[in-house]
Design an enzyme around this catalytic site. Structure first.
Site, short mmCIF file in Angstrom:
data_model
loop_
_atom_site.label_atom_id
_atom_site.label_comp_id
_atom_site.label_asym_id
_atom_site.label_seq_id
_atom_site.Cartn_x
_atom_site.Cartn_y
_atom_site.Cartn_z
N GLY A 69 60.05 89.16 -87.57
CA GLY A 69 60.19 88.39 -88.79
C GLY A 69 60.24 86.89 -88.50
CB THR A 70 61.84 85.00 -85.74
OG1 THR A 70 63.18 85.37 -86.09
CG2 THR A 70 61.84 83.60 -85.20
CD GLN A 177 69.30 90.16 -94.72
OE1 GLN A 177 69.70 91.26 -95.05
NE2 GLN A 177 69.36 89.74 -93.45
CB ALA A 195 59.86 96.37 -89.25
CB CYS A 320 85.64 81.34 -83.84
SG CYS A 320 86.53 80.36 -85.06
#
Lengths: 458, 458
Positions: A69-70, A177, A195, A320
């Site tokens: 997806g990136t 999403q 996917a 954190c």
């Protein structure tokens, strides 16, 4: 173990597994070859493209498969910006996009482009009006996620697409999403997805570019995937990805209702069960399976460990847990509390009992972390006193804990000055003031960090 | 069916299949997460990196996994060129590199860089001297494949690496064809490889960058794979890739001997069995499993179909099988015949009987294609006559067939002028002259195409 981090990666869907196994035997050859094994691989790839396009809502020749997806986002943004470089060098993104979109925007900016980051409401949503206001004559591309990955808020994509269409500007929708839940509504120009978010295997992204959208790539390419995704096609994974997309879509309507009830239960119960909690994101316009909340006086990483020990795998947008030591850009843009942040994202099929078990375990886990950090007992501090709290060198959530400890010691109308150098304090001290009904006066430079001024109102 | 195209893609190794299945269950989660599933995925990825690095011959922190061999090359070339852009903007590649290297070089060139393409001998090999001569004070990077993908010729990588090292220039080695047989010798700086070439799954490339090599990327990145391969890690495929690399390596020495005997059998027998054949590539310094030959008067695509019908899956560097209509750049750079080209590349485990069956089927397949195209009966044409052959608009191998038909009709010392517009003629007419002992005089522009001049010597 209860795995509640489907928004990061969903376990492989049984249908994906089955399709992967079958196509490892049938789809390993080079689909550009003329011999039998190549033709068989080509047939599988063509069939997957057709089925994938139907699920996305585009033509098969508008859809290519990328390695993630990136990569789909990086290629989609670059291709649309380069294709329209003569129209101008201005890009619009929302402030709460996935990092892959924001990284693309940064690269564009450092190459001389201009980027407008559209702000969001306290629930994480953009408005079509904000996109309209951001559009310029030299805008080459606008980007908007279909729904937010950290808080689940659904964006007004169709309305923003209409605004962009009117201005003649293409809209890229990162649907990572939401695409497992249904096709993206509205007149988008470029769409990306991933996917492994819907139970497909890793290694497959979707990139759909509508016919007529100017699109050009600058890096080295080859003849595969219409020149938009270089490298040998991963056909077994592509086949498995599409098969599982169809499978989750078939169950989506029913499963959405069920998961929405479960996340609603968390949204309602958590503030009763745990003191000093802020549930974030839109209560109505949201994805079925995601709910996010932040706990005052809690260190997110420690809470995640505590929950992991109790058998729950969740994620956090708290500073954190990040290697960069800055709080989630999404929570920051929303202006909500980032400390002690927990994102619960349920995979389809999560049993209701696991939610009940989670709700039983959460209060103890939060209390244990607060006890370790010496958090103030809620609403007990009183008296007059110290004006300056030195929390320099202290990491989130210590500055807020120190503030809470002393606020009762100054008179109503009096001021506490918190010295801190942790980046999260800038976000969490105002958020704490809002939650506690105290006045956040502002911040100013101070030796070794920043000073945050808080006036006691009650 | 006999699958003889392992140099394109090898069927999945049983060990890869097994490892993939196991790690689909164990390695699907995000390895950057702190919960149990994430830690388990991280352990798998770390172990795969360690084993992969050992096989490649580098440190684990020098190795990243990319989505394909092509991506490894694109990233490797870009990273090294960008990292050393202050040293200069000159790139050296051999003329017979894989298209992924050549595409990277073209992109660099169009961005203002200078590229030297080192020529090869008639067997397809470069010389260290040619690389030494190509080096300039502004050379940022040199690239050389470990072995050629079309003809199997092994390159003098260690010697070229030494020459580059002396000049302070990094050498990128594309080891896609050889890494299953053993580590790359010599002092390379960057190494790339592709898992589906050794029986790993598709979707995995290797990119190793030695510590100390300046390396920088310009596009959008994320924190995964040291910022060198953006996108969610494909851990199941990575684990399977490394497991199968170890498995093929364990059998490599023995299997290399066996396959070398089989390809040697093809090298020796084909010229006896089929008239007018040129076996190309280095007879000794070559990969064990690859043998390539070209057949005069044959259309490569038709021959591939003929062999496919007989149950053999092979590849071809002939123009006729490529969508671009130009003959293989490798055969062109070697100056050998490109028409009727057949590459046989054997997967490990190929039984000897399949080679015998292939050698039985080949003569009939070639004869059938020649008959269809009306090829001249070898060595029978004689007499005096026509000087001009008009083959304009005719595709490979027709121009050469027409030439062969008339050469006997001009007197010794006489000239045939072949008019042709097919790109392959430029390569194949000189190659035919060399095979036939005729003199290739040269080419010149002619109406509608080029004229190729051939003087009859015998």
């Amino acid at each position: 173990m209860s795995y509640f981090d489907a928004a990061s990666a969903a376990p492989l869907h049984p249908v994906a597994r089955q399709a992967l196994l079958a196509s490892l035997d049938e789809g390993w050859a080079d689909p550009s070859r003329l011999y039998r094994e190549g033709r068989r691989a080509r047939l599988l790839l063509d069939a997957a493209r057709e089925a994938g396009a139907e699920a996305v809502g585009c033509r098969p020749d508008e859809l290519v498969f990328t390695p993630s997806g990136t990569r789909a986002v990086h290629t989609g943004v670059e291709g649309a910006l380069t294709g329209r470089r003569r129209s101008g060098r201005h890009l619009i993104v929302s402030a709460v996009e996935h990092s892959s979109v924001l990284h693309s925007a940064e690269v564009f900016e450092s190459a001389g482009g201009t980027v407008t980051r559209v702000p969001v409401s306290r629930t994480g949503a953009v408005t079509p009006e904000a996109y309209r206001a951001a559009l310029r004559p030299d805008t080459a591309l606008a980007c908007l996620q279909s729904a937010n990955h950290e808080v689940g808020t659904v964006q007004p994509v169709a309305e923003v697409a209409a605004v962009c269409r009117e201005a003649g500007v293409p809209l890229l929708v990162d649907a990572a999403q939401s695409v497992g839940w249904g096709p993206v509504e509205g007149d988008w120009s470029v769409l990306t997805a991933s996917a492994h978010k819907w139970g497909g295997p890793p290694g497959v992204g979707l990139l759909a570019v509508r016919k007529g959208v100017r699109f050009a790539l600058q890096g080295p390419a080859d003849e595969r995937e219409s020149g938009r995704a270089a490298g040998f096609e991963n056909i077994p994974a592509v086949v498995a990805a599409v098969a599982s997309l169809r499978a989750v879509r078939a169950e989506a309507t029913e499963e959405a209702v069920r998961l929405r009830e479960l996340t609603e239960r968390i949204r309602e119960r958590v503030p009763d069960l745990v003191p000093d909690v802020e549930v974030v994101g839109d209560p109505d316009r949201r994805l079925p399976g995601i709910v996010t909340f932040s706990c005052l006086y809690v260190d997110g990483e420690t809470l995640l460990h505590e929950l992991d020990r109790s058998g729950f795998s969740v994620s956090s947008g708290s500073s954190c847990t990040s290697s960069t030591l800055t709080p989630s850009h999404v929570l920051k843009a929303m202006g909500v509390l980032s400390e002690g942040n927990v994102r619960v994202s349920l995979p389809p099929g999560t049993p209701a009992e696991e939610i009940d078990r989670f709700l039983s375990a959460l209060p103890g886990a939060v209390a244990a972390v607060r006890e370790k950090l010496g958090a103030p007992s809620p609403r007990t501090a009183a008296g007059e006193g110290v004006l300056v709290v030195d929390a320099l060198g202290k990491r989130c959530p210590i500055p807020v804990i120190e503030l809470a400890k002393v606020i009762g010691e100054v008179p109503v109308g009096g001021t506490v000055r918190v010295l801190a150098d942790d980046e999260a304090a800038r976000l969490d001290i105002p958020a704490w003031c809002e939650m506690r009904g105290q006045e956040y006066v502002g911040e100013e430079p101070a030796e070794g960090g920043r000073a945050y001024l808080v006036r006691r109102l009650s």
